[in-house]
Enzyme design. Structure first.
Site, PDB file in Angstrom:
ATOM      1  CE  LYS A 111      12.111   0.629  -1.187  1.00  0.00           C
ATOM      2  NZ  LYS A 111      10.729   0.174  -1.315  1.00  0.00           N
ATOM      3  CG  LEU A 123      -1.979  -1.167   1.163  1.00  0.00           C
ATOM      4  CD1 LEU A 123      -2.417  -1.564   2.558  1.00  0.00           C
ATOM      5  CD2 LEU A 123      -3.180  -0.745   0.328  1.00  0.00           C
ATOM      6  CB  THR A 147       8.349   2.187   1.226  1.00  0.00           C
ATOM      7  OG1 THR A 147       8.841   1.275   0.233  1.00  0.00           O
ATOM      8  CG2 THR A 147       9.528   2.958   1.808  1.00  0.00           C
ATOM      9  CE  LYS A 154       5.257   6.398   0.998  1.00  0.00           C
ATOM     10  NZ  LYS A 154       5.919   5.062   1.114  1.00  0.00           N
TER      11      LYS A 154
END
Length: 256
Positions: free
Chosen positions: A152, A54, A82, A213
């Site tokens: 990540k 998502l 992430t 983001k």
């Protein structure tokens, strides 16, 4: 990302139930044999393994909260978005006893997902789900829960920052009269080659809004003034929010 990943799992022979917040996006998977659920709870009710992919921490938390009452003991929930390590650890508190949570964000875009060539970073106990993860790409075990989400975020912030730096370098090349092809070729052969390839990509699909983001997650964790400036630069292009990061690089390169 979810669609090519789900396609890989179907091609590997896994029985699959899918749910998407935009129902129409699941139609192609239904045509390939996947069952389509009306709600997250319906999707996980009979699942041994659940995968979530998502956009952001809020979306993941909402889906986990909705689905959690239907999970069975022994289920593995593999969170592949992430969202950063703090959000992953928060999710653990939303799951019922007996459900194992892993963080497994991926390196690569839709082209790598379709080819089964993603880099799958895994945090937590992955025993029992290796075949599922292996169908998606090369698995790297990172350590305890949250460790893969942390790595990540490190990789993505470096990549996004590098793409913007390359775009500005190409803008400089134009101002200095350096031929574009020569500047591109030289950057591709330099230590910034990976960032240059990404800045010049034409087939990737990492939305500029998602890149921003990730930078917001990183800058909320540590004082990162350079990445904060990159975040602000990407925010200057709201019309490109849904377009790939390379299109923002094009705009920066053009002096926009």
């Amino acid at each position: 990302m979810g669609t090519p990943m789900a396609t890989r799992l179907l091609d590997a022979g896994h029985s699959l139930t899918v749910w998407n917040r935009t129902a129409a996006r699941a139609e192609g998977l239904a045509a390939r044999g996947a069952a389509v659920a009306a709600t997250p709870g319906d999707a996980v009710r009979c699942a041994d393994v659940v995968i979530s992919m998502l956009a952001d921490p809020a979306a993941v938390a909402a889906v986990v909260t909705s689905a959690a009452p239907q999970l069975r003991p022994g289920t593995h929930w593999i969170e592949m978005s992430t969202i950063g390590p703090d959000a992953v650890r928060d999710l653990a508190g939303l799951l019922p006893e007996g459900v194992t949570l892993l963080d497994a964000p991926v390196l690569g875009s839709v082209d790598k997902a379709a080819a089964g060539e993603l880099g799958v970073l895994v945090g937590g106990e992955a025993d029992g789900v290796e075949k599922v993860l292996g169908a998606l790409g090369t698995v790297t075990r990172c350590g305890p829960l949250g460790s893969a989400a942390a790595l990540k975020l490190v990789v993505n912030t470096a990549l996004v920052g590098g793409v913007v730096v390359v775009a500005e370098a190409l803008a400089l090349a134009d101002r200095l009269g350096v031929p574009a092809a020569m500047a591109e070729r030289t950057l591709l052969a330099s230590a910034l080659g990976g960032a240059a390839r990404r800045a010049l990509a034409t087939e990737a699909a990492f939305a500029t809004a998602l890149a921003a983001k990730d930078l917001a997650l990183a800058t909320a964790t540590a004082p990162l003034p350079v990445l904060g400036a990159v975040h602000d630069r990407l925010g200057a292009y709201p019309e490109l929010a849904a377009r790939d990061l390379a299109r923002a690089a094009d705009r920066i390169r053009a002096g926009g």
